[in-house]
Design an enzyme around this catalytic site. Structure first.
Site, PDB file in Angstrom:
ATOM      1  N   LYS A 284     -43.937  -1.705 -23.400  1.00 13.97           N
ATOM      2  CA  LYS A 284     -43.367  -0.807 -22.397  1.00 13.97           C
ATOM      3  C   LYS A 284     -41.877  -0.563 -22.625  1.00 13.97           C
ATOM      4  O   LYS A 284     -41.410   0.563 -22.514  1.00 13.97           O
ATOM      5  CB  LYS A 284     -43.603  -1.391 -21.000  1.00 13.97           C
ATOM      6  CG  LYS A 284     -43.137  -0.469 -19.885  1.00 13.97           C
ATOM      7  CD  LYS A 284     -43.656  -0.921 -18.529  1.00 13.97           C
ATOM      8  CE  LYS A 284     -43.174   0.012 -17.427  1.00 13.97           C
ATOM      9  NZ  LYS A 284     -43.609  -0.442 -16.101  1.00 13.97           N
ATOM     10  N   HIS A 285     -41.117  -1.601 -22.911  1.00 15.72           N
ATOM     11  CA  HIS A 285     -39.654  -1.468 -22.987  1.00 15.72           C
ATOM     12  C   HIS A 285     -39.089  -1.615 -24.406  1.00 15.72           C
ATOM     13  O   HIS A 285     -38.239  -0.841 -24.820  1.00 15.72           O
ATOM     14  CB  HIS A 285     -38.983  -2.508 -22.083  1.00 15.72           C
ATOM     15  CG  HIS A 285     -39.385  -2.385 -20.649  1.00 15.72           C
ATOM     16  ND1 HIS A 285     -38.939  -1.366 -19.839  1.00 15.72           N
ATOM     17  CD2 HIS A 285     -40.213  -3.136 -19.870  1.00 15.72           C
ATOM     18  CE1 HIS A 285     -39.463  -1.499 -18.620  1.00 15.72           C
ATOM     19  NE2 HIS A 285     -40.240  -2.570 -18.618  1.00 15.72           N
TER      20      HIS A 285
ATOM     21  N   HIS B  92     -37.987 -11.864 -16.817  1.00 17.17           N
ATOM     22  CA  HIS B  92     -38.985 -10.802 -16.705  1.00 17.17           C
ATOM     23  C   HIS B  92     -38.911  -9.928 -17.954  1.00 17.17           C
ATOM     24  O   HIS B  92     -39.893  -9.718 -18.621  1.00 17.17           O
ATOM     25  CB  HIS B  92     -38.753  -9.978 -15.436  1.00 17.17           C
ATOM     26  CG  HIS B  92     -39.803  -8.941 -15.177  1.00 17.17           C
ATOM     27  ND1 HIS B  92     -39.870  -8.214 -14.023  1.00 17.17           N
ATOM     28  CD2 HIS B  92     -40.837  -8.510 -15.926  1.00 17.17           C
ATOM     29  CE1 HIS B  92     -40.907  -7.383 -14.065  1.00 17.17           C
ATOM     30  NE2 HIS B  92     -41.510  -7.540 -15.211  1.00 17.17           N
TER      31      HIS B  92
ATOM     32  N   GLU C 214     -44.237  -6.308 -21.973  1.00 19.03           N
ATOM     33  CA  GLU C 214     -42.788  -6.056 -21.975  1.00 19.03           C
ATOM     34  C   GLU C 214     -42.350  -5.385 -23.277  1.00 19.03           C
ATOM     35  O   GLU C 214     -41.533  -4.458 -23.280  1.00 19.03           O
ATOM     36  CB  GLU C 214     -42.011  -7.366 -21.756  1.00 19.03           C
ATOM     37  CG  GLU C 214     -42.146  -7.927 -20.352  1.00 19.03           C
ATOM     38  CD  GLU C 214     -41.677  -6.956 -19.275  1.00 19.03           C
ATOM     39  OE1 GLU C 214     -40.537  -6.478 -19.357  1.00 19.03           O
ATOM     40  OE2 GLU C 214     -42.469  -6.654 -18.361  1.00 19.03           O
TER      41      GLU C 214
ATOM     42  N   TYR D 141     -36.102   5.163 -16.849  1.00 22.24           N
ATOM     43  CA  TYR D 141     -36.143   4.677 -18.238  1.00 22.24           C
ATOM     44  C   TYR D 141     -37.332   5.298 -18.942  1.00 22.24           C
ATOM     45  O   TYR D 141     -38.289   5.752 -18.308  1.00 22.24           O
ATOM     46  CB  TYR D 141     -36.273   3.147 -18.269  1.00 22.24           C
ATOM     47  CG  TYR D 141     -37.419   2.596 -17.437  1.00 22.24           C
ATOM     48  CD1 TYR D 141     -38.712   2.514 -17.958  1.00 22.24           C
ATOM     49  CD2 TYR D 141     -37.208   2.171 -16.123  1.00 22.24           C
ATOM     50  CE1 TYR D 141     -39.762   2.019 -17.193  1.00 22.24           C
ATOM     51  CE2 TYR D 141     -38.260   1.676 -15.354  1.00 22.24           C
ATOM     52  CZ  TYR D 141     -39.535   1.608 -15.897  1.00 22.24           C
ATOM     53  OH  TYR D 141     -40.579   1.130 -15.136  1.00 22.24           O
TER      54      TYR D 141
ATOM     55  N   TRP E  53     -34.652  -4.293 -20.391  1.00 22.89           N
ATOM     56  CA  TRP E  53     -35.064  -2.883 -20.323  1.00 22.89           C
ATOM     57  C   TRP E  53     -33.914  -1.961 -20.695  1.00 22.89           C
ATOM     58  O   TRP E  53     -32.822  -2.053 -20.120  1.00 22.89           O
ATOM     59  CB  TRP E  53     -35.491  -2.527 -18.888  1.00 22.89           C
ATOM     60  CG  TRP E  53     -36.567  -3.403 -18.327  1.00 22.89           C
ATOM     61  CD1 TRP E  53     -37.332  -4.313 -19.011  1.00 22.89           C
ATOM     62  CD2 TRP E  53     -36.981  -3.473 -16.955  1.00 22.89           C
ATOM     63  NE1 TRP E  53     -38.196  -4.929 -18.145  1.00 22.89           N
ATOM     64  CE2 TRP E  53     -38.014  -4.441 -16.881  1.00 22.89           C
ATOM     65  CE3 TRP E  53     -36.588  -2.799 -15.791  1.00 22.89           C
ATOM     66  CZ2 TRP E  53     -38.651  -4.759 -15.688  1.00 22.89           C
ATOM     67  CZ3 TRP E  53     -37.223  -3.111 -14.607  1.00 22.89           C
ATOM     68  CH2 TRP E  53     -38.248  -4.073 -14.555  1.00 22.89           C
TER      69      TRP E  53
END
Ligand SMILES: *[C@@H]1O[C@H](CO)[C@@H](O)[C@H](O)[C@H]1NC(C)=O
Ligand SMILES: *[C@@H]1O[C@H](CO)[C@@H](O)[C@H](O)[C@H]1NC(C)=O
Length: 223
Positions: A151-152, A86, A148, A101, A89
């Site tokens: 966002k992270h 996935h 991903e 986070y 993070w």
């Protein structure tokens, strides 16, 4: 109906001997040859006792690196003998595993095509691997990867462009993120961890959280 099981492995909860944790916090990973000024003696992320000022060498504030894996059943994706990725993070350290986070930290680095970025950075075999093991349940892998990263990945202090070697290609930060996420995934072979103690995906058997957690704890020490 879409069904997925989620597994969240919080790396900083693992033994300090875990090499990928050291690579994140001290940044001695082979991916950034030429950027060796971090050395190997600083504190690990989330284990510092004084404020660290060089955030190119110390992941903050998201120092708890969480690797999240999927088991997709409907539709099933990925190989039958592996979980899929996935993401990776950088969660906050203050309260381990409280799940908070920072997100979407730098829109100027939201790349239009991760596929292109990886190709430009010579990561074609990584890309091939990701199309097998980092797959979107709706088949739109590229959008999933972009999400991903934006966002992270953009929240990781140690891979900001100013931390990378001079002359790095555009997108080298993202290439590092995806390489490290895949390396981490390969170091945490959850399917093997569980099947080694007889826990395999089933439509009839059920497993308690404690059984699963104990199996993973035992395996991360054994493997
Ligand atoms: C660890 O370093 C970070 C980054 O400087 C800082 O925010 C945090 O307060 C430090 N933790 C301790 C216990 O000093
Ligand atoms: C993307 O993901 C799907 C699974 O959802 C996979 O079958 C496919 O091969 C992947 N790659 C591409 C380029 O679509």
């Amino acid at each position: 109906m879409i069904s997925q099981a989620l597994l969240i492995l919080a790396l900083s909860a693992l033994s300090s001997a875990t090499p990928f944790l050291a690579e994140f916090s001290r940044f001695s990973g082979s991916e950034l040859v030429g950027r060796t000024s971090c050395g190997t003696s600083g504190p690990q992320t989330c284990h510092n006792t004084t404020a660290q000022s060089n955030l190119c060498c110390f992941e903050a504030p998201g120092g708890q690196i969480v690797q999240v894996q999927f088991w997709d059943t409907n539709p099933s994706t990925g190989p039958t003998n592996s979980w899929t990725i996935h993401g990776l993070w950088p969660d906050h350290c203050e309260t381990l595993c409280d799940g908070t986070y920072d997100s979407n930290c730098d829109a100027s680095r939201n790349y239009a095509s991760i596929t292109q970025v990886l190709q430009n950075n010579g990561k074609t075999s990584l890309l091939t691997y990701m199309n097998q093991y980092w797959v979107d349940i709706n088949g739109d892998n590229e959008s999933f990867w972009e999400h991903e990263w934006s966002k992270h990945g953009t929240c990781m202090s140690t891979i900001k462009p100013t931390c990378l070697p001079a002359g790095s290609t555009t997108g080298a930060d993202a290439a590092y993120y995806f390489q490290r996420a895949v390396d981490t995934f390969q170091n945490l072979p959850t399917y093997q961890y569980l099947s080694a103690v007889g826990i395999t995906p089933s439509t009839s058997n059920t497993y308690t959280y404690t059984t699963l957690a104990n199996a993973i704890k035992a395996s991360t020490q054994r493997f």
